[in-house]
Design an enzyme around this catalytic site. Structure first.
Site, PDB file in Angstrom:
ATOM      1  N   ASP A  23       0.868  -1.160   0.000  1.00 56.56           N
ATOM      2  CA  ASP A  23       0.000   0.000   0.000  1.00 56.56           C
ATOM      3  C   ASP A  23       0.917   1.226   0.000  1.00 56.56           C
ATOM      4  OD1 ASP A  23      -3.230   0.552   1.591  1.00 56.56           O
ATOM      5  OD2 ASP A  23      -2.129   1.729   0.108  1.00 56.56           O
TER       6      ASP A  23
HETATM    7  C1  GLC Z   1      -4.413   4.158  -0.228  1.00 56.82           C
HETATM    8  C2  GLC Z   1      -5.301   3.023   0.218  1.00 56.82           C
HETATM    9  C3  GLC Z   1      -5.408   1.904  -0.768  1.00 56.82           C
HETATM   10  C4  GLC Z   1      -5.320   2.456  -2.171  1.00 56.82           C
HETATM   11  C5  GLC Z   1      -3.931   3.019  -2.359  1.00 56.82           C
HETATM   12  C6  GLC Z   1      -3.748   3.663  -3.742  1.00 56.82           C
HETATM   13  O1  GLC Z   1      -3.614   4.575   0.832  1.00 56.82           O
HETATM   14  O2  GLC Z   1      -5.001   2.442   1.480  1.00 56.82           O
HETATM   15  O3  GLC Z   1      -6.653   1.229  -0.521  1.00 56.82           O
HETATM   16  O4  GLC Z   1      -5.564   1.433  -3.115  1.00 56.82           O
HETATM   17  O5  GLC Z   1      -3.592   3.970  -1.359  1.00 56.82           O
HETATM   18  O6  GLC Z   1      -4.562   4.790  -3.860  1.00 56.82           O
END
Ligand code: GLC
Length: 739
Positions: free
Chosen positions: A286
């Site tokens: 993430d």
């Molecule tokens: C965010 C979220 C995740 C998302 C990623 C890209 O922090 O936790 O669910 O897919 O970043 O945007």
């Protein structure tokens, strides 16, 4: 010069040879033929994912990402869409970089790309797997048409924590239902046969692995600590289902689990994910979650964080710039075996081959298709259908609903006239300016002369100055439709709340309107279970509409006027008060269950009942349903046999309607304590007024397996109860033995 020319020729030959071969015939052979031409920098580039500056979904942005694409130091992009922008970036990758490897383009297409469906928690309340798959299918079509080939969905985090804003993105509290929904969403995104080479399917990404939905105190990113048994029994199943449905990427979660951050957790990412579950796709982190392991305190610096991540099994670094900064040096210093890098790159390239990007890097970049498919009428119709099926009727005293066409209604509340809030959080590329609000749709349906509006108050804040106008407006009508709830951004990421009441003075306005002694219909817009005890006392009817998406205004209107008989059922328990949380239907009986006489020394509160306001699986209809006794094919289930449990459901009302018939079991005695109920089956049936249908569930021993005292997975003979009903509380009961 000569050497580069030779390399260029070999690349062209390799890529052109793929046109003839079937993409799925020899993935590894093709991958290796590319891998062996790559420098260490280019290999690491394939393990790098940067956000474009088009959309911000985290705390940092790298401005010069385009230069990195050109140098082969970034092989994957997210938050970039539209054919024009994607083509521009893809052209740089495949025409200006040395290796010419196509980019992956990811985006958070959670519940729609342009045509927005209800938030996922709302969709889950439809209990309609076809509808949910359709939502993901439309999302895939529109995002693929916009140049995207990867979505960061489905979110498979089970949660019993309504304080946690991200419950809005999931499928509620139940592992069985959550697993079915995860499968439906993967099918929708990747196609029923996981045909990723189809230019209208996109790569799914199972997230957030793992157990992100259990943050202590419901505070986002907070510590997750649970027994291995609870993790395996409750939180793992939906991830597992999505992987077995064929999802080819998975995203690590921000949280720690049992003291180890998921992004550096070798048990999770290698032992469990790859060795036990057989996952063959790639693992992406993430947003900067590698870097955040320094904050977690398991590494001293980002260099060590990168080492921990690559050794745990992380393939791709989202936005952290850790792999791009440290991996090469770690390989040169012998800290990282280049084989680890090659394996990670192989997994990423393999998916790019499966998507057909090497055959045609611009296969998702067709401007004519983009115009034709975005907001296509069939997509808007699908969004309307799913939105209607997601709405849950929580109360309908004296059949105050459905409204009668032509009757004078007062519509009150800021949310009644909000278009933006209808889309909820994670609205991807959804626009709202062209949309119609609930108020617009009510006027269109019921005639503007029969719909009078006053805002009354804002969705948050303490300003009561609009109350008097709202009261005056309501006096002129026969019924009041009050739309209250949360701001769309009060759920989703980084949106935890310490109280889950209706915000601001909306409920105070309800109290004042109540003094007019006119029927009040509450339409709720929220991204989580709320404490609605006061509202439930004051309102005559309550519709839970969640954030219903692009067509939400029309969906709510058609339900209010009975064009569609609401059929949704809650997939998360709605507590009576916050003090009960966490509260969920599959609780354990404890040694002092309250349902025995002499309530003092029992598992109870001195200031509140134990029961929630609305239980898991709850939802009313404009009609009524009557359940017969359960008929069992036998009272014994042998270890190779199966047992049929049937009920006849009758529509005893005057409206045609749909009912979600739910089947639960209870293992009365186990080597460990067992839940008082576990969902093992459901079927959504349609019944005309007066019609009856028999619904049969097949129970097999495999369905009764669990992690026993020694953690082995299997069954134990003994006595079981079986329950069937229209929610987890009001059920018929039967008994059987597992031999
Ligand atoms: C965010 C979220 C995740 C998302 C990623 C890209 O922090 O936790 O669910 O897919 O970043 O945007």
């Amino acid at each position: 010069m000569k050497k580069n020319l030779l390399i260029l020729i070999s690349i062209v030959l390799i890529f052109s040879s793929f046109k003839k071969s079937n993409v799925d015939e020899q993935p590894d052979q093709r991958v290796d033929s590319v891998l062996r031409l790559m420098t260490i920098d280019e290999k690491i580039g394939q393990l790098v994912l940067y956000s474009s500056s088009w959309d911000i979904t985290g705390s940092t942005i790298k401005e010069d990402y385009i230069d990195d694409i050109r140098k082969g130091k970034c092989g994957n992009i997210f938050n970039a869409h539209t054919v024009a922008f994607v083509s521009k970036l893809q052209k740089i990758a495949v025409e200006e970089s040395r290796m010419k490897i196509p980019l992956l383009f990811g985006y958070d297409v959670i519940h729609g790309h342009k045509t927005i469906f209800p938030i996922s928690l709302g969709e889950s309340a439809s209990w309609d797997m076809e509808a949910i798959e359709k939502g993901a299918r439309v999302a895939a079509i529109e995002s693929a048409a916009s140049g995207l080939n990867w979505t960061f969905a489905p979110m498979c985090d089970i949660s019993v924590e309504p304080r946690w804003g991200r419950v809005s993105e999931g499928a509620g509290e139940d592992p069985f239902l959550g697993s079915k929904i995860a499968e439906a969403r993967v099918r929708g995104f990747q196609g029923t046969n996981n045909n990723l080479s189809d230019s209208l399917t996109i790569l799914a990404c199972v997230k957030h692995f793992a157990a992100y939905g259990a943050p202590q105190a419901g505070r986002d990113y907070n510590t997750v600590d649970m027994s291995k048994r609870v993790f395996l029994e409750t939180y793992l199943p939906p991830y597992k289902a999505a992987i077995h449905a064929g999802a080819m990427s998975i995203m690590t979660s921000f949280n720690e689990l049992d003291g180890v951050p998921s992004t550096g957790n070798k048990y999770l990412l290698t032992d469990l994910l790859r060795n036990e579950l057989g996952f063959t796709g790639f693992v992406v982190t993430d947003y900067t979650s590698i870097n955040e392991m320094v904050n977690h305190g398991v590494v001293a610096n980002e260099d060590e964080a990168g080492l921990l991540a690559i050794k745990a099994g992380v393939d791709m670094d989202m936005q952290g710039e850790v792999y791009s900064k440290y991996l090469k040096k770690q390989v040169e210093n012998g800290l990282v075996d280049v084989k680890l890098i090659d394996d990670a790159v192989r997994r990423v390239l393999r998916v790019k081959f499966m998507l057909g990007l090497f055959d045609d890097p611009y296969k998702y970049c067709n401007p004519t298709r983009e115009k034709r498919l975005i907001y296509a009428p069939e997509h808007l119709n699908a969004a309307l259908d799913v939105a209607k099926k997601s709405i849950v009727l929580l109360k309908n005293e004296n059949q105050v609903l459905p409204l009668r066409k032509g009757e004078k209604i007062a519509v009150i509340g800021e949310l009644a006239d909000s278009k933006r809030d209808l889309l909820g959080s994670w609205k991807a590329a959804g626009d709202w300016k062209f949309m119609k609000s609930i108020l617009d749709e009510l006027k269109e349906y019921n005639g503007a002369q029969n719909v009078i509006y006053a805002e009354g108050c804002k969705k948050m804040g303490e300003d009561r100055s609009g109350f008097s106008k709202a009261m005056a407006t309501a006096r002129k009508a026969s019924k009041i439709v009050l739309v209250i709830g949360e701001d769309a951004e009060w759920s989703g990421e980084a949106a935890s709340r310490t109280n889950i009441n209706i915000p601001g003075v909306q409920t105070e306005l309800l109290k004042q309107l109540k003094t007019l002694n006119k029927p009040i219909i509450l339409v709720l817009m929220n991204g989580r279970p709320l404490v609605l005890s006061k509202e439930n006392e004051l309102a005559d009817a309550m519709l839970e509409s969640w954030f219903p998406g692009t067509m939400g205004g029309k969906a709510i209107t058609e339900v209010l006027f009975g064009e569609y008989n609401p059929s949704g059922k809650l997939t998360m328990t709605f507590p009576l008060n916050l003090g009960q949380v966490p509260i969920y239907y599959y609780a354990k009986n404890t040694g002092r269950p309250i349902y025995i006489e002499n309530p003092k020394y029992k598992s109870r509160y001195i200031d509140s009942p134990n029961d929630p306001l609305f239980p898991f699986g709850y939802g009313l209809s404009y009609t009524t349903f009557k359940y017969s006794e359960i008929k069992l094919s036998s009272n014994e289930l042998t270890d190779k046999g199966e047992l049929k449990a049937s009920v006849t459901v009758k529509n005893t009302g005057t409206y045609d309607g749909e009912e979600v018939v739910q089947c639960y079991v209870r293992d009365l005695v186990g080597s460990v304590t067992r839940p008082v109920k576990e969902l093992k089956g459901f079927e959504k049936i349609a019944l005309k007024a007066g019609e009856s249908k028999t619904v049969t569930f097949t129970i097999t021993p495999e369905m009764l397996a669990f992690h026993r005292l020694d953690m082995s997975y299997g069954t134990e003979p003994g006595d079981y109860k079986l329950f069937i009903g229209g929610n987890s509380r009001d059920v018929q009961e039967a008994n059987f033995k597992l031999k």
